[in-house]
Motif scaffolding. Structure first.
Motif, PDB file in Angstrom:
ATOM      1  N   GLN A  67       0.864  -1.182   0.000  1.00 19.53           N
ATOM      2  CA  GLN A  67       0.000   0.000   0.000  1.00 19.53           C
ATOM      3  C   GLN A  67       0.893   1.222   0.000  1.00 19.53           C
ATOM      4  OE1 GLN A  67      -2.070   0.696   3.919  1.00 19.53           O
ATOM      5  NE2 GLN A  67      -1.062  -1.224   4.471  1.00 19.53           N
ATOM      6  N   GLY A  68       0.306   2.373  -0.307  1.00 16.85           N
ATOM      7  CA  GLY A  68       1.064   3.606  -0.278  1.00 16.85           C
ATOM      8  C   GLY A  68       1.940   3.844  -1.485  1.00 16.85           C
ATOM      9  N   GLY A  69       1.796   3.036  -2.551  1.00 20.29           N
ATOM     10  CA  GLY A  69       2.548   3.243  -3.785  1.00 20.29           C
ATOM     11  C   GLY A  69       1.693   3.940  -4.825  1.00 20.29           C
ATOM     12  N   VAL A  87       5.423  -6.328  -0.987  1.00 27.02           N
ATOM     13  CA  VAL A  87       6.194  -6.446   0.254  1.00 27.02           C
ATOM     14  C   VAL A  87       5.412  -5.717   1.342  1.00 27.02           C
ATOM     15  CG1 VAL A  87       7.593  -4.432  -0.391  1.00 27.02           C
ATOM     16  CG2 VAL A  87       8.401  -5.985   1.392  1.00 27.02           C
ATOM     17  N   LYS A  88       5.314  -6.330   2.501  1.00 28.19           N
ATOM     18  CA  LYS A  88       4.515  -5.791   3.600  1.00 28.19           C
ATOM     19  C   LYS A  88       5.112  -4.487   4.107  1.00 28.19           C
ATOM     20  CE  LYS A  88       2.534  -7.095   8.094  1.00 28.19           C
ATOM     21  NZ  LYS A  88       1.188  -6.654   7.699  1.00 28.19           N
ATOM     22  N   THR A  89       4.218  -3.547   4.444  1.00 29.92           N
ATOM     23  CA  THR A  89       4.646  -2.242   4.940  1.00 29.92           C
ATOM     24  C   THR A  89       3.906  -1.887   6.228  1.00 29.92           C
ATOM     25  OG1 THR A  89       2.932  -0.965   3.790  1.00 29.92           O
ATOM     26  CG2 THR A  89       4.948  -1.456   2.559  1.00 29.92           C
ATOM     27  N   ASP A  90       4.362  -0.840   6.861  1.00 31.36           N
ATOM     28  CA  ASP A  90       3.660  -0.229   7.989  1.00 31.36           C
ATOM     29  C   ASP A  90       2.901   0.974   7.433  1.00 31.36           C
ATOM     30  OD1 ASP A  90       2.756   0.955  10.323  1.00 31.36           O
ATOM     31  OD2 ASP A  90       4.732   1.677  10.935  1.00 31.36           O
ATOM     32  N   LEU A  91       1.649   0.762   7.015  1.00 24.45           N
ATOM     33  CA  LEU A  91       0.851   1.828   6.401  1.00 24.45           C
ATOM     34  C   LEU A  91       1.640   2.544   5.309  1.00 24.45           C
ATOM     35  CD1 LEU A  91      -0.904   3.276   9.591  1.00 24.45           C
ATOM     36  CD2 LEU A  91      -1.901   1.779   7.849  1.00 24.45           C
ATOM     37  N   GLY A  92       2.253   1.740   4.448  1.00 29.04           N
ATOM     38  CA  GLY A  92       2.993   2.268   3.305  1.00 29.04           C
ATOM     39  C   GLY A  92       4.486   2.374   3.507  1.00 29.04           C
ATOM     40  N   LEU A  93       4.938   2.516   4.743  1.00 25.02           N
ATOM     41  CA  LEU A  93       6.377   2.660   5.004  1.00 25.02           C
ATOM     42  C   LEU A  93       7.078   1.306   4.973  1.00 25.02           C
ATOM     43  CD1 LEU A  93       6.959   5.292   7.836  1.00 25.02           C
ATOM     44  CD2 LEU A  93       7.849   5.349   5.499  1.00 25.02           C
ATOM     45  N   LEU A  94       8.166   1.236   4.232  1.00 23.34           N
ATOM     46  CA  LEU A  94       8.924  -0.004   4.118  1.00 23.34           C
ATOM     47  C   LEU A  94       9.984  -0.104   5.214  1.00 23.34           C
ATOM     48  CD1 LEU A  94       9.321  -0.024   0.268  1.00 23.34           C
ATOM     49  CD2 LEU A  94       8.506  -1.976   1.582  1.00 23.34           C
ATOM     50  N   VAL A 246      -1.568  14.960   4.199  1.00 28.93           N
ATOM     51  CA  VAL A 246      -1.806  14.583   5.594  1.00 28.93           C
ATOM     52  C   VAL A 246      -2.961  13.590   5.601  1.00 28.93           C
ATOM     53  CG1 VAL A 246      -2.476  15.413   7.879  1.00 28.93           C
ATOM     54  CG2 VAL A 246      -1.034  16.840   6.413  1.00 28.93           C
ATOM     55  N   ILE A 247      -2.776  12.454   6.282  1.00 30.33           N
ATOM     56  CA  ILE A 247      -3.811  11.420   6.318  1.00 30.33           C
ATOM     57  C   ILE A 247      -4.310  11.265   7.747  1.00 30.33           C
ATOM     58  CG2 ILE A 247      -4.368   9.017   5.849  1.00 30.33           C
ATOM     59  CD1 ILE A 247      -2.299   9.007   3.654  1.00 30.33           C
ATOM     60  N   ILE A 248      -5.641  11.339   7.886  1.00 31.41           N
ATOM     61  CA  ILE A 248      -6.283  11.331   9.200  1.00 31.41           C
ATOM     62  C   ILE A 248      -7.235  10.137   9.284  1.00 31.41           C
ATOM     63  CG2 ILE A 248      -7.609  12.700  10.839  1.00 31.41           C
ATOM     64  CD1 ILE A 248      -7.022  15.121   8.921  1.00 31.41           C
ATOM     65  N   PRO A 249      -7.073   9.236  10.242  1.00 32.95           N
ATOM     66  CA  PRO A 249      -8.017   8.129  10.404  1.00 32.95           C
ATOM     67  C   PRO A 249      -9.449   8.640  10.584  1.00 32.95           C
ATOM     68  CG  PRO A 249      -6.066   7.752  11.734  1.00 32.95           C
ATOM     69  CD  PRO A 249      -5.968   9.160  11.225  1.00 32.95           C
ATOM     70  N   SER A 250     -10.417   7.878  10.061  1.00 35.99           N
ATOM     71  CA  SER A 250     -11.825   8.268  10.146  1.00 35.99           C
ATOM     72  C   SER A 250     -12.681   7.014  10.177  1.00 35.99           C
ATOM     73  CB  SER A 250     -12.209   9.122   8.930  1.00 35.99           C
ATOM     74  OG  SER A 250     -13.610   9.251   8.817  1.00 35.99           O
ATOM     75  N   SER A 251     -13.754   7.043  10.959  1.00 33.80           N
ATOM     76  CA  SER A 251     -14.694   5.918  10.951  1.00 33.80           C
ATOM     77  C   SER A 251     -15.756   6.093   9.868  1.00 33.80           C
ATOM     78  CB  SER A 251     -15.369   5.784  12.329  1.00 33.80           C
ATOM     79  OG  SER A 251     -16.018   6.988  12.683  1.00 33.80           O
ATOM     80  N   ASP A 279      -3.229   3.837  -3.287  1.00 36.02           N
ATOM     81  CA  ASP A 279      -2.332   4.969  -3.488  1.00 36.02           C
ATOM     82  C   ASP A 279      -2.054   5.744  -2.205  1.00 36.02           C
ATOM     83  OD1 ASP A 279      -2.647   4.184  -6.078  1.00 36.02           O
ATOM     84  OD2 ASP A 279      -3.778   5.943  -6.711  1.00 36.02           O
ATOM     85  N   ARG A 280      -2.892   5.549  -1.190  1.00 39.46           N
ATOM     86  CA  ARG A 280      -2.705   6.236   0.088  1.00 39.46           C
ATOM     87  C   ARG A 280      -2.471   5.177   1.173  1.00 39.46           C
ATOM     88  NH1 ARG A 280      -2.914   9.064  -3.750  1.00 39.46           N
ATOM     89  NH2 ARG A 280      -3.789  11.179  -3.930  1.00 39.46           N
ATOM     90  N   VAL A 281      -3.516   4.764   1.888  1.00 39.45           N
ATOM     91  CA  VAL A 281      -3.421   3.664   2.856  1.00 39.45           C
ATOM     92  C   VAL A 281      -4.667   2.805   2.750  1.00 39.45           C
ATOM     93  CG1 VAL A 281      -1.936   4.844   4.516  1.00 39.45           C
ATOM     94  CG2 VAL A 281      -4.418   5.110   4.683  1.00 39.45           C
ATOM     95  N   LEU A 282      -4.524   1.549   3.123  1.00 44.32           N
ATOM     96  CA  LEU A 282      -5.650   0.615   3.076  1.00 44.32           C
ATOM     97  C   LEU A 282      -6.349   0.568   4.430  1.00 44.32           C
ATOM     98  CD1 LEU A 282      -4.074  -2.245   0.923  1.00 44.32           C
ATOM     99  CD2 LEU A 282      -5.642  -0.428   0.201  1.00 44.32           C
ATOM    100  N   GLU A 283      -6.633   1.737   4.967  1.00 40.23           N
ATOM    101  CA  GLU A 283      -7.344   1.903   6.228  1.00 40.23           C
ATOM    102  C   GLU A 283      -8.413   2.970   6.021  1.00 40.23           C
ATOM    103  OE1 GLU A 283      -6.654   0.212   9.021  1.00 40.23           O
ATOM    104  OE2 GLU A 283      -4.833  -0.807   8.321  1.00 40.23           O
ATOM    105  N   ASN A 284      -9.421   2.977   6.900  1.00 38.07           N
ATOM    106  CA  ASN A 284     -10.427   4.031   6.835  1.00 38.07           C
ATOM    107  C   ASN A 284      -9.788   5.354   7.248  1.00 38.07           C
ATOM    108  OD1 ASN A 284     -12.521   2.349   6.022  1.00 38.07           O
ATOM    109  ND2 ASN A 284     -13.146   1.884   8.113  1.00 38.07           N
ATOM    110  N   ALA A 285      -9.737   6.294   6.329  1.00 41.33           N
ATOM    111  CA  ALA A 285      -9.058   7.558   6.595  1.00 41.33           C
ATOM    112  C   ALA A 285      -9.436   8.578   5.534  1.00 41.33           C
ATOM    113  CB  ALA A 285      -7.540   7.360   6.611  1.00 41.33           C
ATOM    114  N   VAL A 286      -9.057   9.814   5.797  1.00 38.83           N
ATOM    115  CA  VAL A 286      -9.218  10.912   4.842  1.00 38.83           C
ATOM    116  C   VAL A 286      -7.841  11.505   4.576  1.00 38.83           C
ATOM    117  CG1 VAL A 286     -10.151  13.232   4.464  1.00 38.83           C
ATOM    118  CG2 VAL A 286     -11.575  11.467   5.539  1.00 38.83           C
ATOM    119  N   ALA A 287      -7.480  11.619   3.296  1.00 40.51           N
ATOM    120  CA  ALA A 287      -6.218  12.247   2.913  1.00 40.51           C
ATOM    121  C   ALA A 287      -6.486  13.693   2.519  1.00 40.51           C
ATOM    122  CB  ALA A 287      -5.574  11.496   1.754  1.00 40.51           C
TER     123      ALA A 287
END
Length: 320
Positions: A67-69, A87-94, A246-251, A279-287
């Protein structure tokens, strides 16, 4: 608060007109080589064209972040039958150690990674490059968001084997179209029918040549604005990392984006992206796509107002 969407400059548009009317010629490749430090550079019709060229030139499987690519990392090599592995990442970070194990497991020939994970967090490019070289793999950096990094940690040909970038709008090199590939590996940019078919037209060349001059200011001001927002918004992802959004988690990401678009826009256009998104993160969030804003809009007053409106609008839906 009035925000302006990032568009090619008036100077770039005039250069396009002069190119069309009078055949004025430009040499953006020389400037690209100066920025990256690579021996070779080719201006192409898009950043995706650079990925397609690589998919033809490289052999063996390609590694990309989970994710994050950029979605083109996954889709474009498939056109050529190239195998793409994640390859597994931490919310996009390798993590270099995770990459090391994955390269050992897969024998991949190259890693394709964006300078900023999800546009929000600087990747440890130098460490990733060291791991790739220890396996005989190439590091391909998509520097669409990081051309002319003032710290020279990103978009640096002394670190990355191959650098690609989109120069379409709204990007750091904001020409409205085109892209480039830069490398010191001659086989990657050898002249043939494929490379000829992917080249940019002369009008794009004119715009890219002009917009390259503004890239460092675009990047520096965007990084500064994102740093301010990360400091003044609660719960943002990768708060201590450099980024251009800036990415902010959201429900309720889609609901939040709809509400935010009513109170914040740039010339009537949205600067918000709902997640999950590869392209951002595979979590519920707002970029919050700060990178889409004209840097003249990134004033202290506007940033303060943005932070207040985002906080008040998303307050009820932000995960606790």
């Amino acid at each position: 608060m009035k925000l302006k969407f990032r568009e090619p400059s008036a100077e770039a548009r005039r250069a396009v007109c002069r190119s069309a009317l009078y055949g004025e010629k430009h040499d953006p490749e020389a400037r690209i080589r100066k920025v990256t430090g690579h021996r070779y550079a080719r201006l192409l019709n898009s950043g995706n064209a650079a990925i397609l060229l690589l998919a033809h030139r490289l052999e063996g499987p390609l590694l990309v972040p989970d994710q994050g690519g950029w979605r083109g990392f996954m889709r474009i090599p498939e056109i050529t039958g190239r195998e793409v592995l994640t390859v597994k990442t931490d919310l996009g970070l390798l993590d270099p150690e995770v990459l090391d194990a994955r390269l050992t497991e897969t024998g991949a020939s190259a890693l394709l990674v964006t300078s900023f994970a999800g546009y929000t967090a600087e990747q440890p490019i130098r460490e990733l490059a060291d791991v790739c070289r220890s396996h005989g793999a190439l590091l391909v950096e998509d520097a669409s968001g990081s051309v002319s990094d003032p710290l020279e940690r990103l978009c640096n040909g002394k670190i990355s084997d191959i650098i690609i970038a989109s120069t379409g709008a709204p990007k750091t090199v904001n020409a409205g179209g085109g892209g480039f590939i830069s490398t010191s590996v001659p086989q990657i940019v050898q002249q043939d029918m494929l490379l000829s078919s992917l080249k940019a037209d002369p009008y794009v060349r004119a715009a890219v040549a002009l917009e390259l001059e503004a890239a460092e200011r675009n990047l520096t001001e965007t990084l500064r604005a994102c740093s301010y927002l990360k400091e003044n918004l609660e719960g943002v992802l990768h708060p201590d990392k450099r980024g251009i959004n800036v990415i902010i988690p959201s429900s309720d990401p889609r609901g939040d984006v709809k509400r935010l678009r009513k109170v914040i826009n740039a010339d009537g256009r949205s600067i918000f992206t709902p997640c999950p998104s590869y392209d951002r993160v595979l979590e519920n969030a707002v970029a919050v796509e700060v990178k889409n804003l004209d840097v003249g809009s990134l004033t202290p007053e506007n940033l303060e107002a943005m932070a207040e409106l985002i906080s008040s609008t998303m307050g009820a839906t932000r995960p606790r």
